[in-house]
Design an enzyme around this catalytic site. Structure first.
Site, PDB file in Angstrom:
ATOM      1  N   TYR A   1      -3.481 -66.798 -32.758  1.00  0.00           N
ATOM      2  CA  TYR A   1      -3.732 -65.758 -31.883  1.00  0.00           C
ATOM      3  C   TYR A   1      -4.745 -65.540 -30.896  1.00  0.00           C
ATOM      4  O   TYR A   1      -4.738 -65.428 -29.873  1.00  0.00           O
ATOM      5  CB  TYR A   1      -3.609 -64.419 -32.635  1.00  0.00           C
ATOM      6  CG  TYR A   1      -2.201 -64.023 -33.354  1.00  0.00           C
ATOM      7  CD1 TYR A   1      -1.270 -63.632 -32.389  1.00  0.00           C
ATOM      8  CD2 TYR A   1      -1.727 -64.583 -34.478  1.00  0.00           C
ATOM      9  CE1 TYR A   1       0.058 -63.668 -33.050  1.00  0.00           C
ATOM     10  CE2 TYR A   1      -0.704 -64.116 -35.102  1.00  0.00           C
ATOM     11  CZ  TYR A   1       0.415 -63.637 -34.363  1.00  0.00           C
ATOM     12  OH  TYR A   1       1.577 -63.509 -34.730  1.00  0.00           O
TER      13      TYR A   1
ATOM     14  N   ASP B   1      -4.108 -54.599 -39.554  1.00  0.00           N
ATOM     15  CA  ASP B   1      -3.403 -55.511 -39.090  1.00  0.00           C
ATOM     16  C   ASP B   1      -4.227 -56.874 -39.458  1.00  0.00           C
ATOM     17  O   ASP B   1      -5.485 -56.716 -39.598  1.00  0.00           O
ATOM     18  CB  ASP B   1      -3.057 -55.554 -37.823  1.00  0.00           C
ATOM     19  CG  ASP B   1      -2.213 -56.366 -36.928  1.00  0.00           C
ATOM     20  OD1 ASP B   1      -1.039 -56.115 -37.265  1.00  0.00           O
ATOM     21  OD2 ASP B   1      -2.704 -57.550 -36.496  1.00  0.00           O
TER      22      ASP B   1
ATOM     23  N   ARG C   1       2.601 -42.535 -36.366  1.00  0.00           N
ATOM     24  CA  ARG C   1       2.210 -43.293 -35.090  1.00  0.00           C
ATOM     25  C   ARG C   1       2.137 -42.563 -33.790  1.00  0.00           C
ATOM     26  O   ARG C   1       1.191 -42.734 -32.989  1.00  0.00           O
ATOM     27  CB  ARG C   1       3.118 -44.453 -34.997  1.00  0.00           C
ATOM     28  CG  ARG C   1       2.544 -45.499 -34.159  1.00  0.00           C
ATOM     29  CD  ARG C   1       3.707 -46.830 -34.103  1.00  0.00           C
ATOM     30  NE  ARG C   1       4.213 -46.555 -33.042  1.00  0.00           N
ATOM     31  CZ  ARG C   1       4.632 -47.367 -32.192  1.00  0.00           C
ATOM     32  NH1 ARG C   1       3.977 -48.669 -32.450  1.00  0.00           N
ATOM     33  NH2 ARG C   1       5.635 -47.470 -31.312  1.00  0.00           N
TER      34      ARG C   1
ATOM     35  N   ARG D   1       7.671 -49.340 -38.947  1.00  0.00           N
ATOM     36  CA  ARG D   1       8.676 -48.624 -38.131  1.00  0.00           C
ATOM     37  C   ARG D   1      10.308 -48.469 -38.759  1.00  0.00           C
ATOM     38  O   ARG D   1      10.959 -47.615 -38.013  1.00  0.00           O
ATOM     39  CB  ARG D   1       9.083 -49.461 -36.719  1.00  0.00           C
ATOM     40  CG  ARG D   1       7.880 -49.392 -35.903  1.00  0.00           C
ATOM     41  CD  ARG D   1       7.734 -50.391 -34.724  1.00  0.00           C
ATOM     42  NE  ARG D   1       7.675 -51.576 -35.446  1.00  0.00           N
ATOM     43  CZ  ARG D   1       7.596 -52.966 -34.676  1.00  0.00           C
ATOM     44  NH1 ARG D   1       7.504 -52.735 -33.296  1.00  0.00           N
ATOM     45  NH2 ARG D   1       7.503 -53.950 -35.502  1.00  0.00           N
TER      46      ARG D   1
ATOM     47  N   ARG E   1       4.914 -55.223 -45.040  1.00  0.00           N
ATOM     48  CA  ARG E   1       5.289 -54.179 -43.947  1.00  0.00           C
ATOM     49  C   ARG E   1       6.076 -53.241 -44.851  1.00  0.00           C
ATOM     50  O   ARG E   1       6.724 -52.599 -43.839  1.00  0.00           O
ATOM     51  CB  ARG E   1       6.054 -55.066 -42.936  1.00  0.00           C
ATOM     52  CG  ARG E   1       5.448 -56.060 -42.162  1.00  0.00           C
ATOM     53  CD  ARG E   1       4.675 -55.531 -40.961  1.00  0.00           C
ATOM     54  NE  ARG E   1       4.009 -56.423 -40.270  1.00  0.00           N
ATOM     55  CZ  ARG E   1       4.329 -56.838 -39.075  1.00  0.00           C
ATOM     56  NH1 ARG E   1       5.503 -56.776 -38.583  1.00  0.00           N
ATOM     57  NH2 ARG E   1       3.527 -57.971 -38.567  1.00  0.00           N
TER      58      ARG E   1
HETATM   59  O1  CP3 Z   1       2.493 -54.780 -45.180  1.00  0.00           O
HETATM   60  C1  CP3 Z   1       2.170 -53.676 -44.805  1.00  0.00           C
HETATM   61  O2  CP3 Z   1       2.685 -52.766 -44.876  1.00  0.00           O
HETATM   62  C2  CP3 Z   1       0.531 -53.648 -44.306  1.00  0.00           C
HETATM   63  C3  CP3 Z   1       0.628 -53.767 -42.915  1.00  0.00           C
HETATM   64  C4  CP3 Z   1       0.658 -54.909 -42.126  1.00  0.00           C
HETATM   65  C5  CP3 Z   1       0.846 -54.890 -40.683  1.00  0.00           C
HETATM   66  N1  CP3 Z   1       0.661 -56.126 -40.300  1.00  0.00           N
HETATM   67  C6  CP3 Z   1       1.284 -53.585 -39.830  1.00  0.00           C
HETATM   68  C7  CP3 Z   1       1.890 -53.741 -38.688  1.00  0.00           C
HETATM   69  C8  CP3 Z   1       0.276 -56.300 -42.563  1.00  0.00           C
HETATM   70  C9  CP3 Z   1      -0.146 -56.760 -43.750  1.00  0.00           C
HETATM   71  C10 CP3 Z   1       0.266 -56.921 -41.264  1.00  0.00           C
HETATM   72  C11 CP3 Z   1      -0.054 -58.525 -41.133  1.00  0.00           C
HETATM   73  C12 CP3 Z   1       0.310 -59.125 -39.873  1.00  0.00           C
HETATM   74  N2  CP3 Z   1      -0.076 -58.745 -38.450  1.00  0.00           N
HETATM   75  C13 CP3 Z   1       0.869 -60.380 -39.529  1.00  0.00           C
HETATM   76  C14 CP3 Z   1       0.951 -61.459 -40.919  1.00  0.00           C
HETATM   77  C15 CP3 Z   1       2.284 -61.194 -41.415  1.00  0.00           C
HETATM   78  C16 CP3 Z   1       3.496 -61.376 -40.951  1.00  0.00           C
HETATM   79  O3  CP3 Z   1       4.284 -60.611 -40.430  1.00  0.00           O
HETATM   80  O4  CP3 Z   1       3.674 -62.610 -40.638  1.00  0.00           O
HETATM   81  C17 CP3 Z   1       0.687 -60.757 -38.498  1.00  0.00           C
HETATM   82  C18 CP3 Z   1       1.308 -62.176 -37.967  1.00  0.00           C
HETATM   83  C19 CP3 Z   1       0.395 -59.463 -37.573  1.00  0.00           C
HETATM   84  C20 CP3 Z   1       0.265 -59.714 -36.274  1.00  0.00           C
HETATM   85  C21 CP3 Z   1       1.140 -58.619 -35.670  1.00  0.00           C
HETATM   86  N3  CP3 Z   1       0.964 -57.025 -35.712  1.00  0.00           N
HETATM   87  C22 CP3 Z   1       2.450 -58.848 -34.858  1.00  0.00           C
HETATM   88  C23 CP3 Z   1       2.958 -60.057 -34.661  1.00  0.00           C
HETATM   89  C24 CP3 Z   1       2.788 -57.469 -34.665  1.00  0.00           C
HETATM   90  C25 CP3 Z   1       4.014 -57.009 -33.848  1.00  0.00           C
HETATM   91  C26 CP3 Z   1       5.205 -57.273 -34.742  1.00  0.00           C
HETATM   92  C27 CP3 Z   1       6.454 -56.514 -34.157  1.00  0.00           C
HETATM   93  O5  CP3 Z   1       7.113 -56.546 -35.255  1.00  0.00           O
HETATM   94  O6  CP3 Z   1       6.441 -55.769 -33.253  1.00  0.00           O
HETATM   95  C28 CP3 Z   1       2.004 -56.565 -35.212  1.00  0.00           C
HETATM   96  C29 CP3 Z   1       2.060 -55.181 -35.263  1.00  0.00           C
HETATM   97  C30 CP3 Z   1       2.472 -54.426 -36.501  1.00  0.00           C
HETATM   98  N4  CP3 Z   1       1.544 -54.679 -37.654  1.00  0.00           N
HETATM   99  C31 CP3 Z   1       3.316 -53.335 -36.847  1.00  0.00           C
HETATM  100  C32 CP3 Z   1       2.995 -52.988 -38.041  1.00  0.00           C
HETATM  101  C33 CP3 Z   1       3.570 -51.949 -38.713  1.00  0.00           C
HETATM  102  C34 CP3 Z   1       4.240 -52.873 -35.818  1.00  0.00           C
HETATM  103  C35 CP3 Z   1       3.446 -52.029 -34.761  1.00  0.00           C
HETATM  104  C36 CP3 Z   1       3.864 -50.735 -34.098  1.00  0.00           C
HETATM  105  O7  CP3 Z   1       3.999 -49.771 -35.012  1.00  0.00           O
HETATM  106  O8  CP3 Z   1       4.424 -50.726 -33.218  1.00  0.00           O
END
Ligand code: CP3
Length: 352
Positions: free
Chosen positions: A153, A76, A39, A30, A26
């Site tokens: 999911y 994602d 964003r 944010r 990640r």
């Molecule tokens: O690592 C990176 O920089 C690449 C981008 C990336 C994102 N999600 C961006 C993201 C990667 C590799 C993921 C993977 C992902 N997404 C996983 C597996 C890794 C982990 O964290 O266990 C999972 C389970 C998801 C599903 C997902 N997407 C969730 C549960 C959420 C909400 C999380 C939260 O903290 O609110 C997301 C949203 C998400 N994916 C964000 C980002 C930067 C935040 C969204 C936003 O900008 O509002």
């Protein structure tokens, strides 16, 4: 063609490196004010993922700030179920949700793996655009969720504390879950191979929820499909080996089993000791991790201390990619991420 800085790829292949490479799960997110600005321009998170220009922009933001050794595609894991027609949306502050969760037997029987070239074109376009923008300075990592984590999911319809709906299906109608996993395994394999063909130089599979299963269920419902995906991956592209990393959060107890499915590296969360993990896999594969993301809420001196502890625990030699044990928190001070990257680069030289 090899990137100018290929320490990340070399470490994954256990080739000698001058220092331990680092990237951060990640890393584009944010906690970076510039990410929040982009964003806002996109409107919302999903529109950001679906716009290759903006996805390229945010992928590069952490690279411009920190001396990271790899970039990761901004996207994602839930793009696959979205392309399957489940209707992904992000409710503000609530995380991901699906309009049409996969519950009915007829919908499960109808499920098919999307063709990445048409339904996930925007991801592949982002991959080629990011590669051009990186100008071969550092490698680009592609990624996918694991078949099991995607199923969590898809069946639950969003995140959950206990994934009760999913686990009910697992125990009551295992054949239905196996059908979903079979389709997901094909979808994940095709998707990762398409990313590799578009220019991803390594891939990581995120098995975020495999660790909530019993050992028996993990082998049957997660590991078996991870193995299937890994064995279907393109391993050489453009004359270079494309390493594959498997990360099962809370999967430390199954480390030997994960290491045996044919991946080049296993990602570790912070609960296991990386030195013990190295002994357990007999140096056969590489390890990635595994600092607790919460260390980044301390200060540069405490961060250095923890970095040193992890480097000492792993010991000398290649085969270690430094990372956090899970994604960086959105509340992390960016200057502490800078301190982490610098500490890893500086302190790790003594181990090579
Ligand atoms: O690592 C990176 O920089 C690449 C981008 C990336 C994102 N999600 C961006 C993201 C990667 C590799 C993921 C993977 C992902 N997404 C996983 C597996 C890794 C982990 O964290 O266990 C999972 C389970 C998801 C599903 C997902 N997407 C969730 C549960 C959420 C909400 C999380 C939260 O903290 O609110 C997301 C949203 C998400 N994916 C964000 C980002 C930067 C935040 C969204 C936003 O900008 O509002």
């Amino acid at each position: 063609m090899k990137p100018k800085n290929d320490t990340f790829l070399r470490a994954l292949l256990k080739q000698p490196v001058p220092y331990t490479p680092i990237w951060i799960m990640r890393q584009a997110g944010r906690y970076l004010p510039e990410y929040n600005q982009t964003r806002a321009r996109a409107g919302d998170f999903l529109s950001l993922c679906k716009n290759p220009d903006l996805a390229t922009e945010v992928t590069l933001q952490p690279i411009a700030r920190f001396g990271l050794d790899a970039a990761i595609l901004f996207s994602d894991i839930l793009t696959i179920p979205d392309a399957m027609g489940l209707g992904l949306y992000f409710a503000e502050g609530e995380g991901p949700k699906f309009e049409r969760p996969l519950r009915e037997e007829w919908a499960i029987r109808d499920l098919t793996a999307p063709d990445p070239d048409s339904h996930l074109r925007y991801v592949l376009d982002a991959v080629s655009q990011i590669r051009r923008a990186l100008n071969n300075e550092i490698p680009l990592i592609g990624f996918s969720g694991s078949p099991f984590t995607l199923a969590c999911y898809m069946v639950e319809g969003g995140g959950s504390d206990d994934f009760r709906t999913l686990k009910t299906m697992l125990y009551q109608r295992p054949e239905l879950l196996h059908h979903i996993l079979q389709v997901n395994a094909k979808a994940v394999t095709d998707y990762l191979n398409a990313q590799i063909q578009a220019g991803a130089q390594a891939v990581q599979i995120f098995d975020t929820w495999g660790g909530m299963l019993s050992s028996h269920a993990y082998e049957k419902f997660s590991l078996a499909y991870l193995r299937q995906v890994v064995s279907g991956l393109i391993r050489d592209h453009d004359g270079e080996r494309v390493p594959c990393i498997v990360f099962t959060k809370n999967g430390g107890i199954w480390l030997e089993k994960i290491a045996a499915i044919g991946c080049d590296a296993v990602g570790l969360d912070w609960t296991c000791d990386i030195g013990e993990a190295r002994k357990r896999v007999g140096g056969k594969i590489s390890l990635q991790g595994n600092m607790d993301p919460m260390v980044l809420f301390s200060d540069p001196a405490a961060i250095r201390k923890e970095v040193q502890r992890i480097l000492v625990s792993y010991g000398s030699g290649s085969g270690h990619v430094f990372n956090l044990g899970h994604g960086v928190s959105q509340f992390t001070p960016p200057e502490n991420v800078a301190a982490l990257v610098d500490a890893v680069h500086e302190l790790s030289k003594a181990f090579h």
